[in-house]
Design an enzyme around this catalytic site. Structure first.
Site: not given
Length: 508
Positions: A80, A141, A260, A298, A395
């Site tokens: 991120s 972020t 997650h 993102d 991710h």
């Protein structure tokens, strides 16, 4: 002569004629705004599943315009910090770097040097600025749009920088990392009720010590917290009165948190909460034609798929209800449900019910009761019931959807580094590279060229001070603040002082 004028008119059209006074560049005289929204860690199947769960189109659907590449400078799968830094500054960078790009420092180590972001450019032009998030506002972020540090984990340092960035609206979690700029008079709120009553042009709100509750849990467990849509509406209402326009950053932070955990209920909760905030932003943009709205993820997270090995042979006969009905039985996310579990786990079946897992066999209940990671057991069972697959708890590297509305909106398949260019073009901001050269000058080089002796006075990085001495003049720059002292007299700077553990960077 008349024939020549007529010929020129036919050749060039009406632009050849001078506009009436007062009409020239009328559209450019209107104040311009940007609403930049990020749904953290959201891949395509999350959006699809959320639409099926809602049973109606999403606000996002009406403004889908393309896709965004998300890779970082070192990996096909970004974190991120690097992703947000790319969207805020136009530079690909390294894992954990916030608003910085790598270089080799004088000590031979790889370090980060700060680069200007679009929020700083908007502020330099005199626009109002705001940040809204459901994570701590110091999280990766939102931090990339408001600070500069070599590690996203330096959250107290980020909080101190945010306090000295003169941000007009700052709403979200992260009370424990927040700082105060003693020179500013900012209204502070802690609850939804206080947020609703707040008036004026400057407002900071911290609604949780860490991250805010998942939207589904908030209604039952944290009703004093505002929703993302509540915060978005309040921020837009307050910023809209600014005479020069505004730049507002909004993050729906917790799709990523749920990803997650591989919690599909949490992911749906936050995707729909983000969409409700988009609905507020889109309504504002439609009423204010010079507003550019951008919404984007993102990066992806978890590799969520509608379909798993259970549907290898039946996928062609699997209606949407098979996926969403098990999810709809949950009244809390896995985090919310397990937060109510007693230490002796005597109310486990009540917790299972809150997460929508009724009717489990006793052997499965015993396994859950004995588990060291109850959340992991519960989300695995939910995914099985809902025929969902997960490939990772980290991710993922796919391109993400791009949503946009308004003048000069981005479209097509673009890179995340293209987004600040689009924002700058709409707001007619100065070049980010030129702003970098104004905001971040190596302090040691600057002062030693002018005959000063310099030193880095370091207790710890967040409390470090750059000192320049010449004759009877002593100039001090404390890290992470927008101030310096000249012989003890405090002066306000046009930007913040950044220290990377080796070099101080100061505004011109």
């Amino acid at each position: 002569m008349a024939k020549k004028i007529l010929a020129l008119f036919l050749l060039f059209g009406t632009p050849f004629l001078a506009p009436w006074k007062g009409e020239e560049n009328h559209s450019n005289s209107l104040k311009k705004n940007v609403i930049f929204m990020v749904m953290d860690g959201t891949n395509a199947d999350v959006i699809t599943l959320a639409r099926h769960y809602k049973g109606a189109p999403l606000a996002l659907d009406s403004i889908l315009t393309g896709g965004v590449k998300t890779y970082s400078s070192q990996s096909a799968i970004t974190d991120s910090a690097a992703a947000a830094s790319a969207m805020a500054t136009g530079h690909k960078t390294l894992k954990d770097y916030i608003g910085m790009v790598p270089y080799q420092a004088a000590d031979g180590k790889n370090r980060g040097r700060p680069v200007a972001n679009i929020m700083e450019a908007a502020k330099a032009k005199g626009l109002a600025t705001g940040i809204v998030a459901t994570s701590p506002v110091q999280h990766a972020t939102p931090a990339a749009f408001s600070s500069h540090t070599m590690s996203r984990h330096n959250m107290h340092e980020i909080g101190k920088q945010q306090a000295h960035q003169n941000i007009d609206i700052l709403l979200g979690g992260g009370k424990r990392y927040s700082s105060v700029n003693e020179g500013r008079d900012v209204q502070i709120v802690r609850t939804k009720s206080e947020l609703d009553k707040a008036k004026g042009k400057s407002l900071h709100g911290y609604f949780a010590e860490e991250e805010m509750a998942y939207d589904m849990d908030r209604k039952k467990l944290k009703p004093e917290q505002p929703s993302l849509a509540d915060m978005t509406k309040k921020a837009l209402g307050m910023l809209s009165s600014h005479p020069k326009g505004f730049f507002l950053f909004i993050e729906g932070s917790k799709v990523d948190y749920a990803g997650h955990k591989n919690d599909p209920v949490g992911m749906i909760s936050e995707a729909l909460a983000f969409d409700a905030a988009v609905e507020e932003a889109l309504a504002f943009a439609k009423k204010h034609p010079n507003t550019l709205l951008i919404a984007v993820a993102d990066h992806g997270n978890s590799g969520l798929t509608m379909g798993n090995k259970q549907t290898d042979q039946t996928y062609a006969e699997t209606p949407a209800e098979m996926f969403v009905n098990p999810l709809k039985k949950a009244s809390l996310t896995v985090t919310g449900a397990v937060s109510l579990l007693k230490k002796d786990r005597s109310n486990l079946e009540e917790v299972l019910h809150l997460y929508g897992l009724d009717g489990l066999e006793q052997r499965k209940i015993r396994k859950i009761r004995e588990s060291r990671d109850i959340e992991k057991e519960l989300v695995s069972l939910m995914a099985e019931r809902a025929h969902l697959g997960f490939t990772t708890r980290g991710h993922s590297g796919e391109d993400v959807f791009l949503y946009s509305f308004g003048p000069k909106k981005p479209a097509g398949l673009i890179n995340n580094t293209d987004l600040p260019t689009k924002v700058a073009a709409h707001l007619e901001l100065d070049s980010l590279s030129e702003l970098t050269n104004k905001l971040f000058i190596p302090a040691k080089d600057y002062y030693e060229k002018r005959g000063y002796e310099t030193e880095n006075n370091i207790k710890r990085d967040s409390d470090a001070v750059f000192v320049a001495k010449k004759g009877k003049t002593v100039i001090e720059y404390p890290a992470n603040e927008n101030k310096r002292k000249v012989n003890g007299r405090e002066e306000t700077l046009p930007g913040i002082v950044v220290f990377n553990g080796d070099t101080f960077w100061i505004p011109k």
